[in-house]
Structure formats: C-alpha cells, structure tokens
Write an enzyme that holds these catalytic residues in place. Sequence first.
Site, PDB file in Angstrom:
ATOM      1  N   GLU A  52      -2.653  -8.416  -0.827  1.00  0.00           N
ATOM      2  CA  GLU A  52      -1.422  -7.644  -0.662  1.00  0.00           C
ATOM      3  C   GLU A  52      -1.673  -6.142  -0.618  1.00  0.00           C
ATOM      4  OE1 GLU A  52      -1.792 -10.191  -2.702  1.00  0.00           O
ATOM      5  OE2 GLU A  52      -0.196 -11.634  -2.297  1.00  0.00           O
ATOM      6  N   PHE A 114       7.503 -18.746 -14.059  1.00  0.00           N
ATOM      7  CA  PHE A 114       6.233 -18.742 -13.328  1.00  0.00           C
ATOM      8  C   PHE A 114       6.254 -17.647 -12.250  1.00  0.00           C
ATOM      9  CE2 PHE A 114       3.588 -20.432  -9.778  1.00  0.00           C
ATOM     10  CZ  PHE A 114       2.365 -20.223 -10.393  1.00  0.00           C
ATOM     11  N   GLN A 115       5.247 -16.845 -12.241  1.00  0.00           N
ATOM     12  CA  GLN A 115       5.088 -15.743 -11.289  1.00  0.00           C
ATOM     13  C   GLN A 115       6.250 -14.758 -11.349  1.00  0.00           C
ATOM     14  OE1 GLN A 115       3.862 -17.411  -7.435  1.00  0.00           O
ATOM     15  NE2 GLN A 115       1.764 -17.205  -8.191  1.00  0.00           N
ATOM     16  N   LYS A 164      14.745 -15.687  -5.177  1.00  0.00           N
ATOM     17  CA  LYS A 164      14.664 -16.784  -4.220  1.00  0.00           C
ATOM     18  C   LYS A 164      16.031 -17.409  -3.935  1.00  0.00           C
ATOM     19  CE  LYS A 164      11.780 -20.726  -3.037  1.00  0.00           C
ATOM     20  NZ  LYS A 164      10.677 -21.609  -3.453  1.00  0.00           N
ATOM     21  N   MET A 482     -19.604  10.496  -4.157  1.00  0.00           N
ATOM     22  CA  MET A 482     -18.853  11.602  -4.747  1.00  0.00           C
ATOM     23  C   MET A 482     -19.002  11.600  -6.262  1.00  0.00           C
ATOM     24  SD  MET A 482     -17.255  14.223  -3.903  1.00  0.00           S
ATOM     25  CE  MET A 482     -16.219  14.408  -2.457  1.00  0.00           C
TER      26      MET A 482
HETATM   27  C1  LIG Z   1      -9.883   2.671  -6.396  1.00  0.00           C
HETATM   28  C2  LIG Z   1     -10.739   3.805  -6.812  1.00  0.00           C
HETATM   29  N1  LIG Z   1     -11.617   3.658  -7.840  1.00  0.00           N
HETATM   30  C3  LIG Z   1     -12.407   4.689  -8.222  1.00  0.00           C
HETATM   31  C4  LIG Z   1     -12.323   5.901  -7.591  1.00  0.00           C
HETATM   32  C5  LIG Z   1     -13.200   7.054  -8.039  1.00  0.00           C
HETATM   33  N2  LIG Z   1     -14.095   7.465  -6.941  1.00  0.00           N
HETATM   34  C6  LIG Z   1     -13.832   8.511  -6.140  1.00  0.00           C
HETATM   35  S1  LIG Z   1     -14.954   8.724  -4.942  1.00  0.00           S
HETATM   36  C7  LIG Z   1     -15.888   7.430  -5.508  1.00  0.00           C
HETATM   37  C8  LIG Z   1     -17.159   7.034  -4.823  1.00  0.00           C
HETATM   38  C9  LIG Z   1     -16.937   6.561  -3.444  1.00  0.00           C
HETATM   39  O1  LIG Z   1     -18.127   5.990  -2.995  1.00  0.00           O
HETATM   40  P1  LIG Z   1     -18.335   5.573  -1.486  1.00  0.00           P
HETATM   41  O2  LIG Z   1     -17.163   4.824  -0.991  1.00  0.00           O
HETATM   42  O3  LIG Z   1     -19.647   4.909  -1.339  1.00  0.00           O
HETATM   43  O4  LIG Z   1     -18.298   6.961  -0.703  1.00  0.00           O
HETATM   44  P2  LIG Z   1     -19.309   8.222  -0.776  1.00  0.00           P
HETATM   45  O5  LIG Z   1     -18.738   9.153  -1.785  1.00  0.00           O
HETATM   46  O6  LIG Z   1     -20.663   7.717  -1.122  1.00  0.00           O
HETATM   47  O7  LIG Z   1     -19.223   8.794   0.603  1.00  0.00           O
HETATM   48  C10 LIG Z   1     -15.282   6.857  -6.623  1.00  0.00           C
HETATM   49  C11 LIG Z   1     -15.847   5.728  -7.385  1.00  0.00           C
HETATM   50  C12 LIG Z   1     -11.373   6.014  -6.551  1.00  0.00           C
HETATM   51  N3  LIG Z   1     -11.176   7.156  -5.894  1.00  0.00           N
HETATM   52  N4  LIG Z   1     -10.611   4.972  -6.167  1.00  0.00           N
END
Ligand SMILES: Cc1ncc(C[n+]2csc(CCOP(=O)(O)OP(=O)(O)O)c2C)c(N)n1
Lengths: 585, 184
Positions: A52, A114-115, A164, A482
């Site tokens: 979803e 449920f749900q 529903k 990042m």
């Molecule tokens: C759902 C979610 N969980 C955690 C984060 C924290 N976060 C921000 S950037 C990042 C790393 C992203 O890694 P990747 O997709 O490999 O991209 P890169 O930075 O290596 O280009 C994380 C864990 C987030 N933004 N969103």
Amino acid sequence: MARELTGAEIIIKALMEQGVEHIFGYPGGAVLPIYDEIFKQNHFEHILVRHEQGALHAAEGYARSTGKVGVALVTSGPGATNAVTGLTDAMLDSIPLVCITGQVPTALIGLDAFQEADIVGITRPCTKHNYLVKSVDDLAKVIHEAFYIARSGRPGPVVIDIPKDIQFASGPYQSPAKIGHPTYRPQLKGDQNDIRRAVDMIAAAKKPVFYTGGGVINSGTAASTLLRELVKITDFPITSTLMGLGAFPASDKHWLGMLGMHGTYEANLAMHDCDLMINIGARFDDRITGRIDAFSPDSTKIHIDIDKSSINKTVNVDLPIIGDVAHVLEDLLGVWKDKKPKRDTKALAAWWRQIEEWRGIKCLNYKPDHEHIMPQYAIERLYELTKDKDTYITTEVGQHQMWAAQYYHFEEPNRFMTSGGLGTMGYGLPAAVGVQIAHPDALVIDIGGDGSVQMTMQEMATAVQYGAPIKIFILNNSYLGMVRQWQELLHEERYSHSYSEAMPDFVKLAEAYGGVGFKVEKPDELDDAIREMIAVDKPVLFDCRVQKLANCFPMIPSGEAHNNMLLGDSDDIGSAIGSKGKMLV
Amino acid sequence: MTSPQQPVGSAYFLTDSKEKEETHTLSILVDNEPGVLARVIGLISGRGYNIDSLTVSEISHQKHISRITIVTVGTPRVIEQITHQLERLIPVHRVYDLTKGGAHVERELALVKVQGKGDARLEALRLAEAFKATVADASTEHFVFQITGRPGKIDQFISLMKPLGLANVARTGIAALSRGADQV
Ligand SMILES: Cc1ncc(C[n+]2csc(CCOP(=O)(O)OP(=O)(O)O)c2C)c(N)n1
C-alpha cells in the site's frame, strides 16, 4: 427521484464524475464491495500495487506529473496503516491525493474487530482532512468534497474511511453540484495594496533574489509562465528549493541553481547577501534557512504563500501576500506594466558582477576519476543522454537525490518528483510507476540509491504487470551514503550500520521480476549502457557502481549560516561541525 | 572556505526565543461534527503548544456550531501560529484571539469542597459569602461551594480555602466573549 445506488456504486460513479482515469490500490476484506464494482466497470483503470505504501507514492507521482488529484484505494487495518507513510509524504510536500480506506462495519467500530484500526485518528495529523462516512446518504457529497479539498488551496492528502456496511447500503447519488464549502475557503487573490507595495520594493531593490518553491508548481503551469516573465522583466537572479525545481528553466542565465543545505554557492550567498528576498511559494524550511539567526540578515523579505500559517512560522517577513502564486504574479505583473517602474540598473549590474564572481568558484566541480564512476559524472551523463527526450525524473532519498537535484537540469515544471519534506526512502520507484502510468510514452527514470530502492523494490512487479517501462538508475555505493557522509562529518568515520554487507545482484533481480538488468562499473562503459537502457521497452534496474566514498557537496553543515559552506573534500570536513551542530539533523 | 567554529544556532531552531510569553484566550467557532475537538486538541499537542484551559459546547443547535474556548501561553509568534494553524482545519469557521482583540469577558465556575469543624468551618462560610459563593452541598463536616467569576477571583478563593480544609476542586475552564456589541 433517481434510482438509489449502493455505496460501492456511488464510489465508482463519484470517481468517474471527478474525471479519475487511474487509481492505485490493493484489495482486502473491507473493500471487497468496491473491488466488485471496479470489476464491472471500465471508466477507469485500477493499478494493483504490491504494497500500500507503493499505491500512495504511485498516486503522488501521478499527481505531481499531471497536476491532477492522485487516487489510492486500500483496505482497513494493515492496508490503511501501510498507507500512512505515503499520506504523510503527501502532506509535507502538499500533494493532492484522495485515499479511500475500507473500514470494519459501523456496528463493529470500537470493538477491536478483525483488521480494525482507527485510521481517522491515526491519519488526523498527516492529512489535510479526513472523513469517516457513517451514512450512505453522505457518501457522494463527501467524495466530491474530498477531491475539492485535496486539490484546492494548499493541496494535500484526504482520507475517506468507508465502513463495509456503507458500501453495501443503498442511498441517493449526488453530483458535484457547486464547488465551495461553508468553512473552507482558500484565498486565491492577493491583497492589491500589498501587491502594489511589492512592486515598489522590487523596483527599488539593489541586490534582489527570487527564492521560489513547490508552491509555483502546485499553482499550475500558468504560474511557471508568469514567473519566467517576471524574471525576464526584472532581470533578477532566481533560485529554488528542491520542490520548486523545473518551475524556472535551469538553462536560463538568471538561474542560480538550487539553494539550501546542498544548494549552490552562488544561490546561498545571494540569499545571504541580498537586500530583497522575494519568496514565491516556498516555506523557509530548515534545509533552506540553515542557522535561523544568521539567515539572510540584511534583507527585506516578501513572502507569497497560499497558506497563512506559513507566514512568520520560522522567519519573520516584512510583506506577506496571502494568495495563489499564479493569481498574485498575474496581478503583480499587471501593476508592473501599468507603473513601468525604473529599476536601479547600476546597482543590479554590480550585483550580477558579484554573482558571477561566486559562480566562478564552480562549486559543483568534482575531482574526475578515470577508474571509478563518480556519482556526479553518472548523473551528468544521464542528463546529457536524456535531456532531449520527454523525460520525467523521480528520486529516492540520500546522496543520489541531492546529486540528481544538482546535476540533472530541469526546464519544465512537473518533471521532477522527489520526497522533499518527509525524505522518504522508497518513494522514487513507486512514484515512477505512477508517472509512467500517467505518461505511457515518456521516459521515466528513478534516480535511486542501493538502500532506498530496496525499500519498495516489490513495485517492479507492478511495473512489469502494467507494461510500465520505468528505468531505475541506481547509484550503487554499497553504503547508506548520506548516513555514511554524516558519520564522516560528525562521528569521526565510525560507519555504524551504514554499509550493506549483502547486496542483491540487481541484474538477476531485474530478470527475476521480468525486467532487464544492467551493471556498469567503468566510466567508459557508461554512455553505451545508458543508451541501451533508454532503448529497452521494459522496466530496468540499472546497477551503476559508483565511487563508494564520494561525498555530496557543497554543503551547509547543520547549525551554520549560508555563507559558511563546505565546498569539497579538500576541506577538513571532520571538524566542520561543532558540538552543538552535531545534535541537529 | 570553511571556518570551523562552534555553531550557536540550529537548523532546528534550538535558539532560545527572546520574546516574552503571553497568555491568550482564543475563541474558536467550529462545525459540531464528530472528531472536531480531537482535531483541535491534536493540532495543539502535536505542534507542542500549551493549553491552560479548554471549554467546549454547542452554541447553535440549528447550525451545529460549537464554541471552543482555549487559554494558551506562548510568544506572540507562537500565538499567531496557533491561530493560523487552527484556521487551516477544515471544520473551523473562525478563530478569534480575544486577548488581541482587547476587552473581553472571561468567566469560570468552580466547585470547591472544604472539610472542617469549628472556627475553620465558620470562617470558610463567611469567606464564601464575601465571594458570593453559594453552598451546593453540605454536611456537618463539609461544604461544597459553587463560585463563579473571573479566573483570578476563583484562584484567590481557592487559596483562601487552603488553610481552612480545602479537600477538592473542580473547575469548568473559561468561557469568554468580547465586550461590546460586536459578533464575537
Ligand atoms: C524510510 C527512511 N528511513 C531512513 C532514512 C534515513 N536516511 C536518509 S538518507 C539514508 C541513506 C540512503 O541510502 P541510499 O538509498 O543507498 O542512497 P545514498 O545516500 O547512498 O545515495 C538514510 C538511511 C530515510 N530518509 N527514510
């Protein structure tokens, strides 16, 4: 009197009358009557996602690339809670969505059936508005109202929770008669006196800058056209937030690039040193302002925004104008053309000379590498090889997202879909599906990271099922890049849990889904592979192995002012952030 | 280009506000529909604002309109934010900042239970008369006084009851209207 319809029939008819052509959804017990009606009709197409969250992001991508309301349909309980991330994402980025959630029968509400989940309660803070429909007599009116609320004013997501039994019950249908709402009345036109004052301030400016945001795009294409005219007439420099990219063409000489934490040197210094800041549809987000008490200290600020609560929320402004960007710009240009004010061309020439000097720093330069693909280089090549096509870009969240914003250049609005406010990893892949469904013949590319794409990878199956040839261009650095960059900056290179020890074989993965995989490791293989990727008429996972430890610059370290930017790896980045800055994100 | 220095500000506005906090009474007219109070309260708590007092009741049965009266504390900027954020809620008709609007009437009702015998009991009754409080319930060992008035008057009454055997208090929260002939 017209024949009564069942609730499920009313839903279908209302969606049809709202001009809905596609909805993204996932079935379950509490929405079976609606799915039964979907089965019997051919007014709109239902896209079956695989999770979803994917339905919501796909609807977001659909909405952002078309300007229309995106529609999602999910079941009660887990279906609805899975939608919460997408709703919150749409809320923070002001994306118009209508999400229909099934609910347990009215008589069971509150009994932990449920749900059952209190989805109206759960989504109250992450929707623009939400409804629990308790009588079939209200259903049609609620659906039409939901569409109106989602798309008007500052757009946002609206949830309609439909038990529903209401889907089975019979009631009257009501067409979207008159638009309007007794208490919800978004203000479109700006105050004329304020607009005249703005014209005077703009004419008198010596060091002005336009700071534009997603509001320009949300206001519709007319707003982008008017913005271009305004920049041309005034000859002022212009920068934009991540959300506003494309509203103004990046190829224009007035364009400074994106501003903010990973914005360009010239954009951020222009913001810092300007004497007049004209904020058009942006909200002084913390990624933009940096250290708030050092934000553009000497400027007078005009703020055009449709949402009154954005005014003075974080930064005090001198002249707020509440209204829709296109309406306000049209009036402003009208006044300008009447008055034909004289600008201070001498001061402006000096300001432009200063800006050219900042531009001369070439803040987006990076050290070339002939062994490894630099991630910046990969985006540059992707841009060069796709810019003349009908291209739409979505992104995930992380370094690659910022590189996409910096090195991919946008000429038109609604071409760049990225999760700005919430920063949702996993946004880009399903969003690309939504964009491709809306634009079947376009080239739709998700610029992703190896971490992010694994969060919603299952939507590859959706792409394959509906023949949506999305291209997932993964800047694969094996790191949560990042996070790793911040650990380098803030935590003395202790890379705690930011390295993926196990990386799937993306080529095999693509094939397993029924798509096509590419893997590229050398810079000189890149162009050909990109060309091949474009030529493939199937969903693609493109595993672009990039330099693992590249950092995203320029960067305003958290807790710093705009004029204190880190420009590149040569800077001593380990000590750039003070102890207080480390507490921030 | 960098000058590594101790940042004093914050990307998340950790800077202390130098503005002084003020107490404001907001009067909010809303459609009396299910969940409207939850929307208002959720917004206020979700955004970290304060509520000192809250009252709510339907004021027009035909039009299904309720008045929510909130007393809140914040800097002028925060108060402005609360007002504008509340106005964004779809079922909210209008938000009036009565404090900003000037003169207005604020009244509250309290029930004050006092236990005691002898002199303390007599003194409590005497004070209650002076404050125009009425006796809502009594036994040989307690009174429940009913007092209405400005919140300050009620505060004062309660503090006077403390040494005389104050046992419990229930307050309604503030109802407020602007002075003069205007609509608010
Ligand atoms: C759902 C979610 N969980 C955690 C984060 C924290 N976060 C921000 S950037 C990042 C790393 C992203 O890694 P990747 O997709 O490999 O991209 P890169 O930075 O290596 O280009 C994380 C864990 C987030 N933004 N969103």
